[in-house]
Design an enzyme around this catalytic site. Structure first.
Site, PDB file in Angstrom:
ATOM      1  N   LYS A 136      -6.242  -4.970   3.622  1.00 28.83           N
ATOM      2  CA  LYS A 136      -7.092  -3.838   3.272  1.00 28.83           C
ATOM      3  C   LYS A 136      -8.118  -4.225   2.206  1.00 28.83           C
ATOM      4  O   LYS A 136      -7.779  -4.823   1.189  1.00 28.83           O
ATOM      5  CB  LYS A 136      -6.208  -2.692   2.773  1.00 28.83           C
ATOM      6  CG  LYS A 136      -6.938  -1.420   2.378  1.00 28.83           C
ATOM      7  CD  LYS A 136      -5.911  -0.325   2.143  1.00 28.83           C
ATOM      8  CE  LYS A 136      -6.481   0.923   1.537  1.00 28.83           C
ATOM      9  NZ  LYS A 136      -5.479   1.992   1.415  1.00 28.83           N
ATOM     10  N   CYS A 156      -5.599   4.107  -4.012  1.00 27.80           N
ATOM     11  CA  CYS A 156      -5.776   2.712  -3.626  1.00 27.80           C
ATOM     12  C   CYS A 156      -7.098   2.073  -4.043  1.00 27.80           C
ATOM     13  O   CYS A 156      -7.102   1.035  -4.712  1.00 27.80           O
ATOM     14  CB  CYS A 156      -5.570   2.561  -2.128  1.00 27.80           C
ATOM     15  SG  CYS A 156      -6.176   3.931  -1.149  1.00 27.80           S
ATOM     16  N   ASP A 183       0.840  -1.197   0.000  1.00 26.01           N
ATOM     17  CA  ASP A 183       0.000   0.000   0.000  1.00 26.01           C
ATOM     18  C   ASP A 183       0.877   1.250   0.000  1.00 26.01           C
ATOM     19  O   ASP A 183       1.597   1.509   0.969  1.00 26.01           O
ATOM     20  CB  ASP A 183      -0.890  -0.022   1.254  1.00 26.01           C
ATOM     21  CG  ASP A 183      -2.094   0.887   1.146  1.00 26.01           C
ATOM     22  OD1 ASP A 183      -2.168   1.666   0.187  1.00 26.01           O
ATOM     23  OD2 ASP A 183      -2.966   0.812   2.019  1.00 26.01           O
ATOM     24  N   ASP A 184       0.841   2.009  -1.093  1.00 19.61           N
ATOM     25  CA  ASP A 184       1.607   3.258  -1.233  1.00 19.61           C
ATOM     26  C   ASP A 184       3.113   3.033  -1.325  1.00 19.61           C
ATOM     27  O   ASP A 184       3.906   3.897  -0.969  1.00 19.61           O
ATOM     28  CB  ASP A 184       1.333   4.224  -0.070  1.00 19.61           C
ATOM     29  CG  ASP A 184      -0.052   4.824  -0.093  1.00 19.61           C
ATOM     30  OD1 ASP A 184      -0.844   4.459  -0.982  1.00 19.61           O
ATOM     31  OD2 ASP A 184      -0.355   5.649   0.781  1.00 19.61           O
ATOM     32  N   ARG A 195      -7.783  -1.094  -6.599  1.00 24.65           N
ATOM     33  CA  ARG A 195      -8.318  -2.369  -6.128  1.00 24.65           C
ATOM     34  C   ARG A 195      -9.564  -2.783  -6.910  1.00 24.65           C
ATOM     35  O   ARG A 195      -9.794  -3.973  -7.152  1.00 24.65           O
ATOM     36  CB  ARG A 195      -8.593  -2.290  -4.625  1.00 24.65           C
ATOM     37  CG  ARG A 195      -7.308  -2.227  -3.823  1.00 24.65           C
ATOM     38  CD  ARG A 195      -7.483  -1.685  -2.407  1.00 24.65           C
ATOM     39  NE  ARG A 195      -6.219  -1.145  -1.952  1.00 24.65           N
ATOM     40  CZ  ARG A 195      -5.255  -1.847  -1.365  1.00 24.65           C
ATOM     41  NH1 ARG A 195      -5.446  -3.132  -1.129  1.00 24.65           N
ATOM     42  NH2 ARG A 195      -4.118  -1.274  -1.011  1.00 24.65           N
ATOM     43  N   ASP A 250      -0.091  -0.694  -5.027  1.00 20.61           N
ATOM     44  CA  ASP A 250      -1.387  -0.236  -5.539  1.00 20.61           C
ATOM     45  C   ASP A 250      -1.337   1.140  -6.180  1.00 20.61           C
ATOM     46  O   ASP A 250      -2.264   1.525  -6.896  1.00 20.61           O
ATOM     47  CB  ASP A 250      -2.447  -0.278  -4.436  1.00 20.61           C
ATOM     48  CG  ASP A 250      -2.143   0.668  -3.278  1.00 20.61           C
ATOM     49  OD1 ASP A 250      -1.020   1.201  -3.191  1.00 20.61           O
ATOM     50  OD2 ASP A 250      -3.048   0.874  -2.438  1.00 20.61           O
ATOM     51  N   ASN A 251      -0.301   1.901  -5.938  1.00 24.84           N
ATOM     52  CA  ASN A 251      -0.128   3.230  -6.553  1.00 24.84           C
ATOM     53  C   ASN A 251       1.231   3.757  -6.119  1.00 24.84           C
ATOM     54  O   ASN A 251       2.007   3.046  -5.468  1.00 24.84           O
ATOM     55  CB  ASN A 251      -1.239   4.211  -6.138  1.00 24.84           C
ATOM     56  CG  ASN A 251      -1.571   4.218  -4.667  1.00 24.84           C
ATOM     57  OD1 ASN A 251      -2.658   3.811  -4.254  1.00 24.84           O
ATOM     58  ND2 ASN A 251      -0.629   4.667  -3.836  1.00 24.84           N
ATOM     59  N   HIS A 279     -11.311  -1.737   1.413  1.00 26.49           N
ATOM     60  CA  HIS A 279     -11.540  -0.383   0.890  1.00 26.49           C
ATOM     61  C   HIS A 279     -12.455  -0.373  -0.326  1.00 26.49           C
ATOM     62  O   HIS A 279     -12.357   0.493  -1.189  1.00 26.49           O
ATOM     63  CB  HIS A 279     -10.197   0.283   0.569  1.00 26.49           C
ATOM     64  CG  HIS A 279     -10.256   1.778   0.544  1.00 26.49           C
ATOM     65  ND1 HIS A 279      -9.243   2.566   0.034  1.00 26.49           N
ATOM     66  CD2 HIS A 279     -11.221   2.648   0.956  1.00 26.49           C
ATOM     67  CE1 HIS A 279      -9.563   3.841   0.131  1.00 26.49           C
ATOM     68  NE2 HIS A 279     -10.764   3.922   0.696  1.00 26.49           N
ATOM     69  N   LYS A 333       1.419   9.699  -5.490  1.00 28.01           N
ATOM     70  CA  LYS A 333       0.034   9.268  -5.312  1.00 28.01           C
ATOM     71  C   LYS A 333      -0.952  10.422  -5.503  1.00 28.01           C
ATOM     72  O   LYS A 333      -0.712  11.539  -5.060  1.00 28.01           O
ATOM     73  CB  LYS A 333      -0.130   8.685  -3.903  1.00 28.01           C
ATOM     74  CG  LYS A 333      -1.543   8.268  -3.539  1.00 28.01           C
ATOM     75  CD  LYS A 333      -1.579   7.731  -2.108  1.00 28.01           C
ATOM     76  CE  LYS A 333      -2.989   7.321  -1.696  1.00 28.01           C
ATOM     77  NZ  LYS A 333      -3.010   6.751  -0.324  1.00 28.01           N
ATOM     78  N   HIS A 383       1.627   2.240   4.072  1.00 31.46           N
ATOM     79  CA  HIS A 383       0.705   3.380   4.154  1.00 31.46           C
ATOM     80  C   HIS A 383       0.806   4.020   5.546  1.00 31.46           C
ATOM     81  O   HIS A 383       0.913   3.331   6.551  1.00 31.46           O
ATOM     82  CB  HIS A 383      -0.723   2.880   3.912  1.00 31.46           C
ATOM     83  CG  HIS A 383      -1.739   3.945   3.671  1.00 31.46           C
ATOM     84  ND1 HIS A 383      -2.122   4.844   4.647  1.00 31.46           N
ATOM     85  CD2 HIS A 383      -2.489   4.241   2.573  1.00 31.46           C
ATOM     86  CE1 HIS A 383      -3.059   5.647   4.156  1.00 31.46           C
ATOM     87  NE2 HIS A 383      -3.299   5.311   2.891  1.00 31.46           N
TER      88      HIS A 383
END
Length: 542
Positions: free
Chosen positions: A140, A76, A38-39, A80, A341-342, A142, A387, A224
């Site tokens: 996660k 994110c 994540d991130d 996803r 994810d990004n 989300h 991001k 993250h």
């Protein structure tokens, strides 16, 4: 004598029958493990030239393939949605972040902006489950906050997930967690990455006796913010970032070149003069490292030490997962995909119980730290911005794939790939079909394509030169066709209109060619109009 002969003949027939049954038995389908960070920035892994210790992720790369030209969405939940459904986020229901779309009259309630996976799509987890796969997720989600939007409602038979965007990694008080078929509580005091790995291993332990293949999604919330990590791992990086973010960015850029990921003739571009925001325009100055006081540098160093420790701990947990799969004899027959994810996050905050002396609390459970745009630029390295932006820094991410039953290094691939390609890859590997409708509801076709022909060396590309992919988030827009990309970012980071880049020769998006190549520019603008129409993109104030 005759009776003995008959017994011998009978036993021989039984043995031959068993051997025949064994030789004709259909081999078990490959397992699938999808690991999502994540991130995580483009240059944050050892195999991408980083100084952070990531031996387990690097091992997947050394026994698999590094994808240097892999694209996600800029944040994110849109990523996803694309990942699980194989189509554009504006179609799947995440045309904007759910928490933001709810506040925008022009988006709220509109098709494609529901804030959860809508009925125009079906999760590949559901389709894998339908063909006999166990389906597990921890981490996660989300993609919705209610039971009918949960992992269970989207094909996951076992789950332990954070339904919201982020949480404290030790004490996520007030956040919503989902386990299997019900809401649940988090085991307070335990570190998130460790908890999610424990859960995934427990899922495997409970089901590994039936010899069915499994799909496992490790949707980690690391790195993250809030930046928090075990103290011993943070201390491992103490003093490592005294050089500052400017020097780290240059070092990471050189590391990417050394790995062959960035071409030798690409130059490191000048940074913008201000800091960006996730949604809005900012006028805060981007301060060079040398302009900070020694006390300010000490605080900034600590932020990056914590961030590095989170990635280090993430790698350790991936190692735990790999080791368990080896212990139960499932490692060799498993497809692994690791991705981010990004791009890295630009948020800059340092909240602790002691504003006068925050250092001793930074990275602990009662702190809220985010490392800010200067370090994010270092994590992006070659990519512009981070991001939240449809520039390369927001959407160009690392990906590694290790095929089942294969241990040889496959090196780098520069083929253009996207997060929408993962769903069709999994379905082809599992022998599943993507239907035109599901449970009486018509589905939109996939926009992605299977990666297996490339992975199996049947072709050296996934998409041909005519393939078009678009992006839009927060009014920041982009579209790519072949090596050409148009990007529209608000000032001061862009011109507020589309610019044209040769993304192969100019991966840093530094040289706008719209005036020199008007025919190509207008061609891509036409594709952009088609993208907006075909995907139901809502463009506000444009």
């Amino acid at each position: 004598m005759k009776q003995g002969y008959l017994i011998f003949t009978f036993l021989l027939c039984v043995i031959c029958s068993c051997q025949s049954e064994q030789t004709t038995q259909v081999p078990k389908k490959p397992n699938i493990v999808l690991i999502v960070a994540d991130d995580l920035g483009y240059s944050d892994l050892g195999c991408f030239g980083s100084e952070i210790s990531t031996p387990n992720i690097d091992s997947l790369a050394s026994h698999g393939q590094i994808f240097t030209n892999f694209y996600t969405a800029a944040t994110c939940s849109p990523t996803r949605a694309m990942l699980l459904t194989g189509t554009d986020n504006h179609i799947a229901g995440l045309g904007d972040m759910a928490e933001r779309a709810e506040r925008i009259p022009g988006e709220k309630g509109k098709p494609g902006y529901e804030g959860y996976l809508n009925r125009r799509v079906v999760s590949f987890a559901q389709l894998l489950k339908d063909v006999g796969y166990h389906t597990y997720i921890a981490g996660k989600w989300h993609l919705g906050l209610t039971a009918d939007q949960s992992p269970k409602a989207n094909g996951f038979e076992r789950s332990f997930t954070l339904l919201e965007a982020y949480a404290n990694h030790y004490y996520p008080d007030g956040n919503t967690f989902w386990q299997d078929d019900h809401f649940t509580n988090y085991p307070n005091g335990q570190y998130s990455t460790d908890v999610y790995t424990d859960k995934l291993i427990s899922f495997l332990q409970s089901e590994n006796s039936d010899n069915q293949p499994f799909f496992l999604m490790a949707a980690y919330t690391s790195p993250h913010w809030p930046l928090q990590a075990p103290v011993a791992t943070i201390e491992k990086y103490k003093g490592k970032y005294r050089m500052g973010y400017d020097s780290l960015r240059a070092m990471r850029f050189a590391g990417l070149k050394k790995k062959g990921i960035v071409q030798a003739d690409v130059n490191l571009p000048k940074l913008p003069s201000v800091v960006g925001n996730l949604y809005d325009i900012s006028d805060r100055p981007l301060l060079p490292w040398a302009s900070l006081t020694p006390d300010e540098q000490r605080i900034e160093e600590r932020k990056m030490e914590i961030y590095a420790a989170m990635i280090d701990n993430l790698d350790q947990n991936i190692g735990r997962l790999i080791e368990y799969l080896k212990d139960i004899g499932e490692y060799d027959n498993t497809l692994f995909i690791f991705m981010s994810d990004n791009g890295p996050a630009e948020l800059d905050i340092n909240a602790t119980p002691d504003d006068a002396d925050p250092y001793r609390y930074m990275g602990t459970a009662n702190s809220f730290v985010a490392y800010g745009a200067p370090w994010a630029h270092a994590s992006s390295a070659v990519n512009s911005l981070y991001k939240g932006y449809s520039a390369e820094g927001g959407i160009h991410s690392p990906m590694i794939i290790k095929m089942p039953m294969r241990q040889t290094a496959e090196g780098l691939t520069f083929a253009f790939t996207s997060v929408m390609d993962i769903a069709p890859t999994f379905l082809e590997l599992a022998g599943a079909k993507y239907p035109s409708s599901y449970q009486g509801q018509a589905l939109t076709p996939y926009k992605g394509a299977s990666l297996l022909p490339l992975l199996r060396k049947k072709q050296n590309f996934v998409h041909d030169e005519d393939y078009v992919m678009g992006w839009e988030l927060f009014g920041r827009c982009a579209l790519r066709k072949g090596k050409w990309k148009i990007t529209k970012i608000e000032p001061p980071f862009g011109k507020g209109v589309f610019e044209l880049f040769d993304i192969i020769q100019d991966p840093t998006e530094s040289n706008d060619l719209s005036q020199q190549l008007p025919v190509k520019y207008n061609e891509l603008l036409k594709h952009w109009e088609n993208y907006v129409r075909d995907n139901g993109v809502i463009l506000l104030n444009q």
